[in-house]
Motif scaffolding. Structure first.
Motif, PDB file in Angstrom:
ATOM      1  N   GLU A  54      -2.221 -12.274  16.558  1.00 29.15           N
ATOM      2  CA  GLU A  54      -1.427 -13.509  16.566  1.00 29.15           C
ATOM      3  C   GLU A  54      -0.189 -13.295  15.689  1.00 29.15           C
ATOM      4  O   GLU A  54      -0.183 -13.648  14.510  1.00 29.15           O
ATOM      5  CB  GLU A  54      -2.270 -14.671  16.038  1.00 29.15           C
ATOM      6  N   ILE A  55       0.863 -12.714  16.278  1.00 27.75           N
ATOM      7  CA  ILE A  55       2.032 -12.353  15.486  1.00 27.75           C
ATOM      8  C   ILE A  55       3.228 -13.282  15.680  1.00 27.75           C
ATOM      9  O   ILE A  55       4.234 -13.140  14.977  1.00 27.75           O
ATOM     10  CB  ILE A  55       2.479 -10.905  15.805  1.00 27.75           C
ATOM     11  N   LYS A  56       3.130 -14.230  16.596  1.00 24.40           N
ATOM     12  CA  LYS A  56       4.323 -15.014  16.951  1.00 24.40           C
ATOM     13  C   LYS A  56       4.895 -15.794  15.769  1.00 24.40           C
ATOM     14  O   LYS A  56       6.110 -15.986  15.672  1.00 24.40           O
ATOM     15  CB  LYS A  56       4.023 -15.958  18.108  1.00 24.40           C
ATOM     16  N   ASP A  57       4.040 -16.250  14.868  1.00 24.54           N
ATOM     17  CA  ASP A  57       4.534 -17.002  13.715  1.00 24.54           C
ATOM     18  C   ASP A  57       5.078 -16.095  12.614  1.00 24.54           C
ATOM     19  O   ASP A  57       5.663 -16.583  11.642  1.00 24.54           O
ATOM     20  CB  ASP A  57       3.408 -17.866  13.140  1.00 24.54           C
ATOM     21  N   LEU A  58       4.885 -14.780  12.781  1.00 22.12           N
ATOM     22  CA  LEU A  58       5.323 -13.835  11.752  1.00 22.12           C
ATOM     23  C   LEU A  58       6.637 -13.154  12.101  1.00 22.12           C
ATOM     24  O   LEU A  58       7.251 -12.524  11.238  1.00 22.12           O
ATOM     25  CB  LEU A  58       4.246 -12.758  11.554  1.00 22.12           C
ATOM     26  N   LEU A  71      -4.717  -9.894   9.460  1.00 22.43           N
ATOM     27  CA  LEU A  71      -3.365  -9.514   9.868  1.00 22.43           C
ATOM     28  C   LEU A  71      -2.369  -9.847   8.772  1.00 22.43           C
ATOM     29  O   LEU A  71      -2.311 -10.977   8.292  1.00 22.43           O
ATOM     30  CB  LEU A  71      -2.989 -10.238  11.160  1.00 22.43           C
ATOM     31  N   ARG A  72      -1.587  -8.847   8.369  1.00 23.52           N
ATOM     32  CA  ARG A  72      -0.577  -9.053   7.326  1.00 23.52           C
ATOM     33  C   ARG A  72       0.749  -8.439   7.761  1.00 23.52           C
ATOM     34  O   ARG A  72       0.773  -7.369   8.364  1.00 23.52           O
ATOM     35  CB  ARG A  72      -1.009  -8.422   6.001  1.00 23.52           C
ATOM     36  N   LYS A  73       1.818  -9.121   7.422  1.00 22.71           N
ATOM     37  CA  LYS A  73       3.156  -8.598   7.645  1.00 22.71           C
ATOM     38  C   LYS A  73       3.690  -8.089   6.312  1.00 22.71           C
ATOM     39  O   LYS A  73       3.678  -8.813   5.312  1.00 22.71           O
ATOM     40  CB  LYS A  73       4.072  -9.696   8.197  1.00 22.71           C
ATOM     41  N   ILE A  74       4.149  -6.831   6.297  1.00 19.44           N
ATOM     42  CA  ILE A  74       4.612  -6.178   5.080  1.00 19.44           C
ATOM     43  C   ILE A  74       6.121  -5.934   5.178  1.00 19.44           C
ATOM     44  O   ILE A  74       6.620  -5.532   6.231  1.00 19.44           O
ATOM     45  CB  ILE A  74       3.891  -4.833   4.868  1.00 19.44           C
ATOM     46  N   GLU A  75       6.818  -6.170   4.087  1.00 16.80           N
ATOM     47  CA  GLU A  75       8.258  -5.935   4.075  1.00 16.80           C
ATOM     48  C   GLU A  75       8.556  -4.456   4.291  1.00 16.80           C
ATOM     49  O   GLU A  75       7.936  -3.583   3.681  1.00 16.80           O
ATOM     50  CB  GLU A  75       8.860  -6.397   2.748  1.00 16.80           C
ATOM     51  N   VAL A  76       9.533  -4.180   5.156  1.00 18.85           N
ATOM     52  CA  VAL A  76       9.912  -2.810   5.488  1.00 18.85           C
ATOM     53  C   VAL A  76      11.072  -2.368   4.594  1.00 18.85           C
ATOM     54  O   VAL A  76      12.077  -3.072   4.491  1.00 18.85           O
ATOM     55  CB  VAL A  76      10.336  -2.708   6.967  1.00 18.85           C
ATOM     56  N   PRO A  77      10.958  -1.209   3.930  1.00 15.56           N
ATOM     57  CA  PRO A  77      12.067  -0.726   3.096  1.00 15.56           C
ATOM     58  C   PRO A  77      13.354  -0.595   3.908  1.00 15.56           C
ATOM     59  O   PRO A  77      13.325  -0.221   5.081  1.00 15.56           O
ATOM     60  CB  PRO A  77      11.576   0.651   2.619  1.00 15.56           C
ATOM     61  N   LYS A  78      14.484  -0.882   3.277  1.00 12.57           N
ATOM     62  CA  LYS A  78      15.752  -0.882   3.999  1.00 12.57           C
ATOM     63  C   LYS A  78      16.090   0.486   4.567  1.00 12.57           C
ATOM     64  O   LYS A  78      16.750   0.601   5.610  1.00 12.57           O
ATOM     65  CB  LYS A  78      16.876  -1.377   3.094  1.00 12.57           C
ATOM     66  N   GLU A  79      15.672   1.567   3.890  1.00  7.29           N
ATOM     67  CA  GLU A  79      15.955   2.913   4.385  1.00  7.29           C
ATOM     68  C   GLU A  79      15.272   3.161   5.732  1.00  7.29           C
ATOM     69  O   GLU A  79      15.791   3.895   6.574  1.00  7.29           O
ATOM     70  CB  GLU A  79      15.510   3.972   3.374  1.00  7.29           C
ATOM     71  N   ILE A  80      14.100   2.585   5.915  1.00  6.86           N
ATOM     72  CA  ILE A  80      13.405   2.706   7.200  1.00  6.86           C
ATOM     73  C   ILE A  80      13.958   1.692   8.191  1.00  6.86           C
ATOM     74  O   ILE A  80      14.122   1.984   9.381  1.00  6.86           O
ATOM     75  CB  ILE A  80      11.892   2.512   7.006  1.00  6.86           C
ATOM     76  N   GLN A  81      14.273   0.507   7.691  1.00  9.79           N
ATOM     77  CA  GLN A  81      14.827  -0.529   8.558  1.00  9.79           C
ATOM     78  C   GLN A  81      16.129  -0.072   9.203  1.00  9.79           C
ATOM     79  O   GLN A  81      16.455  -0.459  10.337  1.00  9.79           O
ATOM     80  CB  GLN A  81      15.071  -1.799   7.741  1.00  9.79           C
ATOM     81  N   LYS A 109      12.613  -3.868  12.510  1.00 14.50           N
ATOM     82  CA  LYS A 109      11.296  -3.240  12.462  1.00 14.50           C
ATOM     83  C   LYS A 109      10.328  -4.147  11.701  1.00 14.50           C
ATOM     84  O   LYS A 109      10.696  -4.794  10.718  1.00 14.50           O
ATOM     85  CB  LYS A 109      11.371  -1.869  11.795  1.00 14.50           C
ATOM     86  N   PHE A 110       9.083  -4.131  12.158  1.00 16.04           N
ATOM     87  CA  PHE A 110       8.030  -4.900  11.508  1.00 16.04           C
ATOM     88  C   PHE A 110       6.870  -3.974  11.186  1.00 16.04           C
ATOM     89  O   PHE A 110       6.583  -3.038  11.945  1.00 16.04           O
ATOM     90  CB  PHE A 110       7.537  -6.029  12.424  1.00 16.04           C
ATOM     91  N   LYS A 149      -1.318  -3.238  -3.911  1.00 16.52           N
ATOM     92  CA  LYS A 149      -0.197  -4.175  -3.999  1.00 16.52           C
ATOM     93  C   LYS A 149       0.281  -4.645  -2.633  1.00 16.52           C
ATOM     94  O   LYS A 149       1.066  -5.594  -2.541  1.00 16.52           O
ATOM     95  CB  LYS A 149       0.974  -3.529  -4.744  1.00 16.52           C
ATOM     96  N   GLN A 150      -0.193  -3.971  -1.574  1.00 12.62           N
ATOM     97  CA  GLN A 150       0.231  -4.280  -0.209  1.00 12.62           C
ATOM     98  C   GLN A 150       1.753  -4.227  -0.074  1.00 12.62           C
ATOM     99  O   GLN A 150       2.394  -5.142   0.429  1.00 12.62           O
ATOM    100  CB  GLN A 150      -0.301  -5.650   0.219  1.00 12.62           C
ATOM    101  N   LYS A 151       2.328  -3.097  -0.521  1.00 10.90           N
ATOM    102  CA  LYS A 151       3.768  -2.923  -0.411  1.00 10.90           C
ATOM    103  C   LYS A 151       4.107  -1.438  -0.411  1.00 10.90           C
ATOM    104  O   LYS A 151       3.319  -0.597  -0.866  1.00 10.90           O
ATOM    105  CB  LYS A 151       4.492  -3.623  -1.560  1.00 10.90           C
ATOM    106  N   TRP A 152       5.307  -1.138   0.118  1.00 12.92           N
ATOM    107  CA  TRP A 152       5.810   0.234   0.105  1.00 12.92           C
ATOM    108  C   TRP A 152       6.440   0.555  -1.244  1.00 12.92           C
ATOM    109  O   TRP A 152       7.173  -0.259  -1.800  1.00 12.92           O
ATOM    110  CB  TRP A 152       6.848   0.430   1.198  1.00 12.92           C
TER     111      TRP A 152
END
Length: 316
Positions: free
Chosen positions: A9-13, A61-71, A49-50, A102-105
């Motif tokens: 269920e990703i539509k709200d993310l 289900l978790r949405k994690i912030e993508v580092p700008k270098e990868i984005q 990118k997500f 920490k659930q982060k890059w």
């Protein structure tokens, strides 16, 4: 072989994006870690990118912030090595690891281009595009580094023999000491720092045990190979191959230079890898993860020494 469906269920993310496509995936302790890419409606907006994590059941289900270098790049790799999840960009080799607590890059020092490792050897690989590619095999005991002209990223070992699989060819190495030893100017650590280099031409010490002769990039009649090897894997000390031809996906065993069908899996599945995704495809336990698309739906195939699991992703 098992088949499962995972509803996400990703539509709200991902508002306001309406559609995304799977590009990268790894799995660690029953959790998937996946990059998705926005499907653009026009040519004026930059791709988004997500990065999502989720369980086999589709929960957590978790949405994690993508580092700008990868984005900001198309060329990057996501891979699992020694229980650590890494992402590495191609152009500047910027490397991150995913902190599961920490659930982060987080930033990380650069990791190399290892594709396989065991107790004796360390395999690294660089693709030079139109200028070829090279696999280096370093003997941990003697420190001697051997070179091989190979575009294969899948390495399997049975007893003391190594098999390197590419889409159209399988190489067999019985004795690495018969291979060409790299000189000091062509070691992996030297070449990876250069702005320009070419792949080696040496096949010394390797035997070609399978090659698709129906396809050539210079042949305008046969533009597509009749059979492509997606990957190879070991089961009960035998080497098997996951293959795709014009009509089906199947598991085969190589006999008398020909791929003999053992089990058909499905109709033709479209397996894919993102640009420059080649590191650590086979884990030390022999497991590997593949991505595919079928009828506009994405999926993940997990191969281990006991079973093949096929997960179909339904994005809602």
């Amino acid at each position: 072989m098992t088949t499962k469906n995972i509803d996400l269920e990703i539509k709200d993310l991902i508002i306001p994006v309406t559609k995304v496509e799977l590009t990268h995936a790894v799995k660690h302790k029953d959790i998937f870690y996946c990059f998705f890419n926005e499907v653009k409606k026009d040519n004026y907006r930059r791709d988004i990118k997500f990065f999502f994590t989720f369980s086999e059941k589709g929960d957590n289900l978790r949405k994690i912030e993508v580092p700008k270098e990868i984005q900001n790049t198309v060329y990057f790799d996501l891979f699992l090595r020694n229980d650590t999840i890494f992402a590495k960009t191609y152009m500047n080799s910027k490397t991150f690891y995913f902190d599961r607590d920490k659930q982060k890059w987080e930033n990380n020092s650069e990791v190399d281009d290892m594709i396989f490792e065991d107790d004796r050897f360390y395999f690294t690989y660089i693709d030079f595009g139109e200028w070829g590619s090279t696999t280096w095999i370093k003997d941990k005991q003697t420190e001697v580094e051997y070179e091989l002209a190979s575009s294969g990223e899948i390495v399997n070992r049975i007893d003391s023999t190594y098999y390197i699989t590419s889409g159209l060819r399988i190489l067999k190495i019985d004795n690495t000491e018969k291979m060409k030893a790299s000189n000091s100017n062509y070691l992996y650590e030297v070449i990876k720092k250069k702005d320009y280099a070419e792949g080696t031409n040496s096949l010394q010490g390797a035997e070609i045990i399978f090659k698709d002769t129906t396809f050539s990039e210079w042949n305008w009649i046969n533009k597509e190979p009749k059979l492509r090897i997606v990957t190879s894997f070991v089961r009960e000390n035998k080497l098997y191959h996951l293959c795709v031809d014009s009509t089906k996906t199947f598991i085969a065993e190589l006999k008398d230079g020909q791929m003999k069908l053992i089990q058909q899996i499905d109709r033709k599945l479209s397996f894919f890898d993102w640009y420059y995704s080649h590191r650590s495809k086979i884990q030390k336990d022999g497991s590997q993860l593949l991505k595919f698309k079928k009828n506009n739906k994405f999926g993940i195939m997990e191969i281990n020494r006991q079973v093949i699991n096929i997960y179909s992703l339904t994005l809602k």
